[in-house]
Design a protein around this motif. Structure first.
Motif, mmCIF file in Angstrom:
data_model
loop_
_atom_site.group_PDB
_atom_site.id
_atom_site.type_symbol
_atom_site.label_atom_id
_atom_site.label_comp_id
_atom_site.label_asym_id
_atom_site.label_seq_id
_atom_site.Cartn_x
_atom_site.Cartn_y
_atom_site.Cartn_z
ATOM 1 N N PRO A 411 0.814 -1.229 0.000
ATOM 2 C CA PRO A 411 0.000 0.000 0.000
ATOM 3 C C PRO A 411 0.840 1.268 0.000
ATOM 4 C CG PRO A 411 -0.920 -1.616 1.523
ATOM 5 C CD PRO A 411 0.384 -2.179 1.038
ATOM 6 N N ALA A 412 1.966 1.249 0.696
ATOM 7 C CA ALA A 412 2.794 2.456 0.769
ATOM 8 C C ALA A 412 3.423 2.808 -0.570
ATOM 9 C CB ALA A 412 3.893 2.276 1.825
ATOM 10 N N GLU A 413 3.534 1.821 -1.485
ATOM 11 C CA GLU A 413 4.192 2.052 -2.775
ATOM 12 C C GLU A 413 3.215 2.370 -3.892
ATOM 13 O OE1 GLU A 413 8.029 1.257 -1.205
ATOM 14 O OE2 GLU A 413 7.373 2.161 -3.074
ATOM 15 N N ARG A 414 1.906 2.160 -3.638
ATOM 16 C CA ARG A 414 0.948 2.290 -4.740
ATOM 17 C C ARG A 414 0.822 3.713 -5.263
ATOM 18 N NH1 ARG A 414 -3.628 -1.555 -1.887
ATOM 19 N NH2 ARG A 414 -2.361 -3.468 -1.949
ATOM 20 N N SER A 415 1.039 4.698 -4.398
ATOM 21 C CA SER A 415 0.935 6.079 -4.854
ATOM 22 C C SER A 415 2.111 6.490 -5.742
ATOM 23 C CB SER A 415 0.862 7.021 -3.645
ATOM 24 O OG SER A 415 2.032 6.899 -2.853
ATOM 25 N N LYS A 416 3.187 5.684 -5.754
ATOM 26 C CA LYS A 416 4.373 6.045 -6.526
ATOM 27 C C LYS A 416 4.401 5.417 -7.911
ATOM 28 C CE LYS A 416 7.084 6.077 -2.229
ATOM 29 N NZ LYS A 416 8.263 5.496 -1.541
ATOM 30 N N VAL A 417 3.574 4.388 -8.124
ATOM 31 C CA VAL A 417 3.716 3.641 -9.369
ATOM 32 C C VAL A 417 3.275 4.445 -10.580
ATOM 33 C CG1 VAL A 417 3.490 1.404 -8.230
ATOM 34 C CG2 VAL A 417 1.441 2.573 -9.043
ATOM 35 N N GLY A 418 2.523 5.519 -10.385
ATOM 36 C CA GLY A 418 2.133 6.358 -11.511
ATOM 37 C C GLY A 418 3.175 7.394 -11.864
ATOM 38 N N THR A 419 4.312 7.394 -11.175
ATOM 39 C CA THR A 419 5.383 8.349 -11.447
ATOM 40 C C THR A 419 6.279 7.825 -12.568
ATOM 41 O OG1 THR A 419 5.368 8.963 -9.116
ATOM 42 C CG2 THR A 419 7.284 9.637 -10.420
#
Length: 470
Positions: A411-419
């Motif tokens: 969950p902590a990494e999901r916000s970064k995958v769109g970068t």
């Protein structure tokens, strides 16, 4: 004078003062600066707390593993009785008596040796070190334990009481709370004290803002030689007003990112060509190097095409060309396109299509988004590898859902995958642009792109507004 005799003006004076104080930009800026210092301090103390507790817990874990391996070695070399004797000697040597715990139990739960009372929760071997509440010497003890099953089926438990660790955590937590309270109080007092001084500095900003509002965009706020809060604020506002410099900074940032992520393939091409450029290279080596360079250049071309597609989607240039699009047709075509890839990697791809899934959009961009999701699922599918692709419709929306059985994303990494260029696993081929492209395409279509845990695996859901009446 009693409160009942006080005039309304008497009671309204403090409220008026507080309201004027809060309306003061200088006060809020000073308070914000103090809050930023407070935030920095809390982050620093939190890092110190986490590092301190982490080091202590890591040392305890290493001690547990070492003791467990030592006892297992005695058992394997000299049998169960030697293990029983070793546990007894350890518990009676007077060292760490208040914290150490051992248990050797039969598979049925009968204690053979040790000072820990057996329980069903303890008799579950696990490769991980866990925290449990147990009875040690007949007294409750919150302990960190390591459990192993021996070759004869018996269970070995090695534990360490965590009371000292908890006391230290409480001490540090109280210190953090006290430091935060003091820092907050100082921030408020400092904001009030410096309010008058800061308000004298706001005049230049107001006059410059008035001239800019009148149309003179070349105006900039004078910056004093002092390195204080308002000098930095004036500098930041000047940067914001200087649009050309902002655009150049943006281009420089993108260029640096691209250069950083594309340096490796270019270096590989250069190295390959340098080898065949040396004297003595035969025709086969030259041909192989040329083929390698062509493949690498084609991959770089795909990267640039993807970046251009992302930029085009983010700019909204193709929104006016939206037409009703069948997501079922897109999914069928993309799945058919990826069938050879899935077959080569032994991935079973299944589809489930809704009765009707029509959404307004750009067919090519949506197909690209679905292809990126399926490609990502195939790359990370588990074993046996399975990927399911389905369309779902509701009265308000239609969705494309791609699910795999791979490791998923924390969950902590999901916000970064769109970068752009962000990659979770660099051992898997790619440049980290697939999900960034999906995010940009979703934004262009006023859609939502969500990642959820499939347990195991990942669920990627692209949801678009439904076309036509519900």
């Amino acid at each position: 004078m009693t409160p009942g005799d006080a005039s309304p003006a008497f009671w309204s004076a403090p409220a008026t003062f507080l309201r004027r104080l809060w309306q003061s930009v200088a006060f809020r800026l000073a308070l914000g600066y103090g809050a930023s210092v407070l935030l920095f301090m809390m982050v620093l103390l939190s890092v110190l707390y986490v590092q301190t507790i982490g080091v202590l817990q890591g040392r305890i874990d290493r001690q547990l593993v070492s003791a467990s391996h030592r006892l297992v070695g005695h058992f394997e070399a000299q049998g169960r009785q030697r293990l029983v004797d070793e546990i007894t000697e350890t518990l009676t040597d007077g060292l760490n008596r208040d914290t150490e715990g051992y248990l050797l139990a039969t598979p049925g739960g009968r204690r053979i040796a040790g000072n820990i009372t057996p329980s069903p929760a303890l008799l579950q071997p696990s490769p991980d070190i866990t925290d449990q509440m147990l009875l040690r010497d007949g007294r409750p003890s919150f302990s960190r334990i390591h459990v192993e099953r021996l070759s004869d089926g018996s269970i070995l438990v090695v534990g360490r009481d965590m009371q000292d660790q908890q006391s230290l955590e409480q001490l540090i937590s109280h210190a953090l709370a006290a430091a935060g309270g003091v820092a907050l109080l100082l921030a408020v007092i400092g904001a009030i004290v410096f309010r008058d001084q800061l308000e004298r500095r706001v005049g230049d900003i107001r006059r410059t803002a008035a001239r800019i509002e009148a149309g003179d965009l070349s105006q900039r706020i004078p910056v004093s030689g002092r390195d204080d809060e308002f000098a930095r604020l004036s500098h930041d506002i000047n940067l914001m007003l200087d649009r050309i410099e902002i655009l150049m900074d943006g281009v420089r940032h993108v260029s640096n990112t691209i250069a950083h992520n594309l340096r490796t393939p270019l270096s590989r091409i250069r190295a390959k060509l340098d080898v065949v450029n040396r004297p003595g290279a035969d025709l086969a080596q030259v041909s192989q190097a040329a083929a390698f360079a062509i493949r690498e250049i084609e991959e770089l071309t795909l990267v640039f095409d993807k970046l251009l597609q992302i930029a085009e989607a983010e700019s909204g240039a193709r929104r006016q060309a939206f037409q009703p699009v069948s997501l079922n047709d897109i999914v069928s075509d993309v799945v058919e396109l990826y069938e050879p890839v899935a077959e080569e990697r032994q991935v079973r791809v299944s589809t489930e299509l809704a009765e009707e899934a029509i959404a307004p959009g750009d067919k090519d961009l949506l197909a690209s988004a679905v292809a990126n999701l399926i490609d990502n699922a195939i790359k990370y599918a588990g074993s046996p590898a399975r990927v399911s692709v389905r369309t779902v419709q509701t009265p308000e929306a239609v969705s494309v859902v791609v699910q795999d059985n791979g490791p998923g994303i924390a969950p902590a990494e999901r916000s970064k995958v769109g970068t752009r260029f962000f990659r979770l696993n660099r051992r898997v081929p790619g440049y980290g642009l697939g999900l960034a492209s999906v995010t940009a395409i979703a934004h262009l279509h006023h859609a939502t792109f969500e990642l959820d845990d499939a347990g195991p695996g990942l669920i990627a859901r692209l949801t678009l507004p439904r076309f036509g009446p519900a």
